[in-house]
Every structure is written in structure tokens, then in C-alpha cells.
Write an enzyme that holds these catalytic residues in place. Structure first.
Site, PDB file in Angstrom:
ATOM      1  N   SER A 188      -1.980   9.649  -6.829  1.00 23.74           N
ATOM      2  CA  SER A 188      -2.658   9.170  -8.049  1.00 23.74           C
ATOM      3  C   SER A 188      -4.166   9.138  -7.892  1.00 23.74           C
ATOM      4  O   SER A 188      -4.683   8.530  -6.951  1.00 23.74           O
ATOM      5  CB  SER A 188      -2.238   7.727  -8.366  1.00 23.74           C
ATOM      6  OG  SER A 188      -0.984   7.683  -8.923  1.00 23.74           O
TER       7      SER A 188
ATOM      8  N   HIS B 128       7.569  11.983  -9.621  1.00 24.19           N
ATOM      9  CA  HIS B 128       8.058  10.684  -9.170  1.00 24.19           C
ATOM     10  C   HIS B 128       9.484  10.463  -9.673  1.00 24.19           C
ATOM     11  O   HIS B 128       9.829  10.861 -10.776  1.00 24.19           O
ATOM     12  CB  HIS B 128       7.172   9.570  -9.721  1.00 24.19           C
ATOM     13  CG  HIS B 128       5.744   9.664  -9.297  1.00 24.19           C
ATOM     14  ND1 HIS B 128       4.809  10.347 -10.029  1.00 24.19           N
ATOM     15  CD2 HIS B 128       5.103   9.165  -8.215  1.00 24.19           C
ATOM     16  CE1 HIS B 128       3.627  10.259  -9.417  1.00 24.19           C
ATOM     17  NE2 HIS B 128       3.779   9.550  -8.309  1.00 24.19           N
TER      18      HIS B 128
ATOM     19  N   TYR C 191      10.502   7.694 -10.626  1.00 27.75           N
ATOM     20  CA  TYR C 191      10.439   6.788 -11.786  1.00 27.75           C
ATOM     21  C   TYR C 191      10.218   7.537 -13.103  1.00 27.75           C
ATOM     22  O   TYR C 191      10.378   6.976 -14.172  1.00 27.75           O
ATOM     23  CB  TYR C 191       9.396   5.676 -11.582  1.00 27.75           C
ATOM     24  CG  TYR C 191       7.947   6.138 -11.498  1.00 27.75           C
ATOM     25  CD1 TYR C 191       7.289   6.685 -12.593  1.00 27.75           C
ATOM     26  CD2 TYR C 191       7.236   5.988 -10.314  1.00 27.75           C
ATOM     27  CE1 TYR C 191       5.967   7.089 -12.510  1.00 27.75           C
ATOM     28  CE2 TYR C 191       5.914   6.386 -10.212  1.00 27.75           C
ATOM     29  CZ  TYR C 191       5.290   6.935 -11.315  1.00 27.75           C
ATOM     30  OH  TYR C 191       3.996   7.342 -11.232  1.00 27.75           O
TER      31      TYR C 191
ATOM     32  N   MET D  67       5.052   3.983  -4.681  1.00 23.48           N
ATOM     33  CA  MET D  67       6.219   4.506  -5.407  1.00 23.48           C
ATOM     34  C   MET D  67       6.446   5.999  -5.162  1.00 23.48           C
ATOM     35  O   MET D  67       6.918   6.714  -6.049  1.00 23.48           O
ATOM     36  CB  MET D  67       6.020   4.282  -6.916  1.00 23.48           C
ATOM     37  CG  MET D  67       5.684   2.859  -7.313  1.00 23.48           C
ATOM     38  SD  MET D  67       5.292   2.752  -9.053  1.00 23.48           S
ATOM     39  CE  MET D  67       4.618   1.063  -9.133  1.00 23.48           C
TER      40      MET D  67
ATOM     41  N   ASN E 232      -5.480  -1.797  -4.358  1.00 23.84           N
ATOM     42  CA  ASN E 232      -5.436  -3.186  -4.847  1.00 23.84           C
ATOM     43  C   ASN E 232      -4.635  -4.037  -3.870  1.00 23.84           C
ATOM     44  O   ASN E 232      -3.762  -3.502  -3.185  1.00 23.84           O
ATOM     45  CB  ASN E 232      -4.734  -3.224  -6.218  1.00 23.84           C
ATOM     46  CG  ASN E 232      -3.342  -2.570  -6.163  1.00 23.84           C
ATOM     47  OD1 ASN E 232      -3.230  -1.341  -6.270  1.00 23.84           O
ATOM     48  ND2 ASN E 232      -2.324  -3.374  -5.959  1.00 23.84           N
TER      49      ASN E 232
ATOM     50  N   HIS F  48      -2.619   0.513 -13.913  1.00 24.55           N
ATOM     51  CA  HIS F  48      -2.732   1.897 -13.431  1.00 24.55           C
ATOM     52  C   HIS F  48      -4.176   2.397 -13.561  1.00 24.55           C
ATOM     53  O   HIS F  48      -4.640   3.183 -12.729  1.00 24.55           O
ATOM     54  CB  HIS F  48      -1.759   2.800 -14.206  1.00 24.55           C
ATOM     55  CG  HIS F  48      -1.695   4.209 -13.687  1.00 24.55           C
ATOM     56  ND1 HIS F  48      -1.348   4.510 -12.391  1.00 24.55           N
ATOM     57  CD2 HIS F  48      -1.931   5.400 -14.289  1.00 24.55           C
ATOM     58  CE1 HIS F  48      -1.380   5.831 -12.218  1.00 24.55           C
ATOM     59  NE2 HIS F  48      -1.730   6.396 -13.366  1.00 24.55           N
TER      60      HIS F  48
END
Ligand code: HPA
Length: 276
Positions: free
Chosen positions: A34, A87, A89, A214, A238, A250
Site C-alpha cells: 500500500s 488481497h 479481503y 493484511m 501507525n 487507510h
């Protein structure tokens, strides 16, 4: 999906990539997490292959993931950069998540460098920390090895040293030479897409995780089944849930990943140069 269908999916992707690859024979693949897309800009004169052109690849639905392969030279070495991952997800199976890695292996790639954004659990790993992954916890409940073993894959891959010792040593050396602060720890991969609850963060922290995210774990499992050497980095974007007053978003994750991207990019480029 049958074992034959899973193998055919890998072969179709391999063929489409090979057809576009030209004379380059990459032996290193780099998977960008990401917000780390800008790392791709370091590749000289890349051949770009959009995911829409590769059977079995999906256009990413998540902001911060571009959705293309770049094949070119980084620090003089032929590399494949995967800009955007699949991903689980997003509704993808572990086989689809691991498809690029399997296709890369079939194309002759021997070293897999994975990057991701993660929440920091180790209290010393604040936002902006780059963590060299020395082991992982696969808490996704998924594996890409279900069903018959694919051609060229171990049925029961050894995961004792999933992240290659020699590559980790090189990473530490290059980090030191370039004054890039580098920490080291265990990455816990969860399914997502909700961020963890504070109770879950406590649980995985007690289980030994230093950072949580993830992605990554099923890719590394598939890579190890193929005998690829793996190296992984988490950008801690974070403090994990419950470890600060902030709520998680995000957008903030991507912003912090982008801030660290330059340093991580330089580190990865140095490692690729040293892996000649
Ligand atoms: N949890 C899981 N994934 C993440 C996080 C987090 O806190 N930050 C970035 N990716």
C-alpha cells in the site's frame, strides 16, 4: 478449483507475461505494498503490463495499488515489480493472491522481495519504522497450498527460515551503509479488511508479533513451496489499534507509507545491487 485448473491458471499468466517480457530474464521480483507504488519509478525503461492483459490477474480495487507489472532494470539488475497485489479481503482466494508469485517462479525468478504497510505492535516501532521481517504468523486461516501440490512445489514446505538469512544479512548491511534505520521483527498476517480490535492486537502481540497487516504471508508460503528465497519489509504506518489515541484510516496509512517510500526504495535498490 482442481489442481489441474490451478496449474493452468499459473501457466496462462506465465505465458502472457513471457510474451511481453522481451529479452530480459528477471531473477528478482519485488512486490509493492500500500502506498509504495512510487518505488516502481526507480525501474529504468520498464515494460509495463497492465493487469487487464494477464489472465487471472485482477485490477486492484484498493487505492494505493496501481495494478501493473513493470519489467526492467533496477540498479542494473533485471527485475519484475508487482505494483498492486490481490488481497484476500478483496474476495480473492489464496491461490489468486499467490498467483503472481507462482507465475514469477515459472519465469525464472529466484528471489522474492515483499513489502507491505503494517500497524506497529512492538512499542519501539513507531510510525515510519522500516521493519525487516524475520518471521511471520499466518493468521489468515488461508493457504495457497490447499489441493494437490502444483508442479514444482513442495507438498510440505519447510518454513523454519521463511525469510532468507543471507538476504537479511545483506539488508542489514545496506541499511547501515545508507544510514537507513532498520528494525527487525515478526509480521502477523490477518485477513482484514477491518483493522484489528485492541484485544486482537494484544493477542497477536503476546503471540510474538511486532507488526500486523493484511497481506504477504500467503505469497511467502507459495514462494517457499517453490524454493524461492524471500526478503520482506513492513513499513509501520501507525501504532496498531489501541496503542495510541488515534483511530485508523487507510488515507493516513497511505500518507505515511508514501513518506517512508523513498527510504525503503533506496534500501531495496541497494539490496538488488548487492545481489548481483
Ligand atoms: N493493521 C493492519 N493492517 C495495516 C495496519 C494496521 O494497523 N496499518 C497498515 N496496514
Amino acid at each position: 478449483m482442481s489442481t489441474a485448473e490451478r496449474a493452468a491458471m499459473v501457466e496462462a499468466a506465465r505465458g502472457a507475461i513471457a510474451a511481453r517480457m522481451g529479452h530480459l530474464k528477471p531473477t528478482i521480483a519485488i512486490v509493492l505494498g500500500s502506498g509504495l507504488g512510487p518505488l516502481a519509478d526507480r525501474v529504468a525503461n520498464p515494460i509495463r503490463i497492465g493487469y487487464g492483459e494477464i489472465p487471472g490477474f485482477h485490477v486492484p480495487s484498493v487505492e494505493g495499488h496501481r495494478g501493473e507489472l513493470l519489467i526492467g532494470r533496477l540498479a542494473g539488475q533485471a527485475v519484475i515489480v508487482q505494483s498492486g497485489r490481490f488481497h484476500m479481503y478483496e474476495g480473492h482466494s489464496a491461490d489468486v493472491s499467490a498467483l503472481p508469485v507462482r507465475a514469477f517462479a515459472e519465469l525464472g525468478v529466484e528471489i522474492l522481495i515483499v513489502t507491505n504497510a503494517a500497524g506497529g505492535i512492538n512499542p519501539e516501532f513507531g510510525a515510519g519504522t522500516i521493519m525487516l521481517i524475520n518471521d511471520h504468523l499466518n493468521l489468515t486461516g488461508r493457504t495457497p497450498l490447499l489441493g494437490g501440490a502444483l508442479p514444482g512445489e513442495e507438498r510440505f514446505p519447510d518454513m523454519t527460515v521463511a525469510y532468507d538469512l543471507g538476504l537479511r544479512k545483506t539488508a542489514r548491511r545496506i541499511a547501515e551503509e545508507n544510514d537507513v534505520p532498520l528494525r527487525e521483527g515478526v509480521y502477523a498476517g490477518l485477513l482484514g479488511p477491518s483493522y484489528e480490535t485492541p484485544a486482537e492486537v494484544t493477542m497477536v502481540g503476546r503471540a510474538g508479533a511486532d507488526a500486523v497487516g493484511m497481506s504477504t504471508v500467503v505469497e511467502v508460503i507459495a514462494a517457499r513451496a517453490r524454493g524461492m528465497r524471500c526478503l520482506g519489509f513492513s513499513t509501520v504506518t501507525n501504532p496498531a489499534a489501541g496503542l495510541s489515541q488515534e483511530s485508523l484510516s487507510h488515507v493516513d496509512v497511505m500518507a505515511m507509507a508514501a513518506q517512508v517510500g523513498g527510504r525503503l526504495g533506496a534500501l531495496v535498490e541497494g539490496i538488488v545491487a548487492a545481489t548481483a
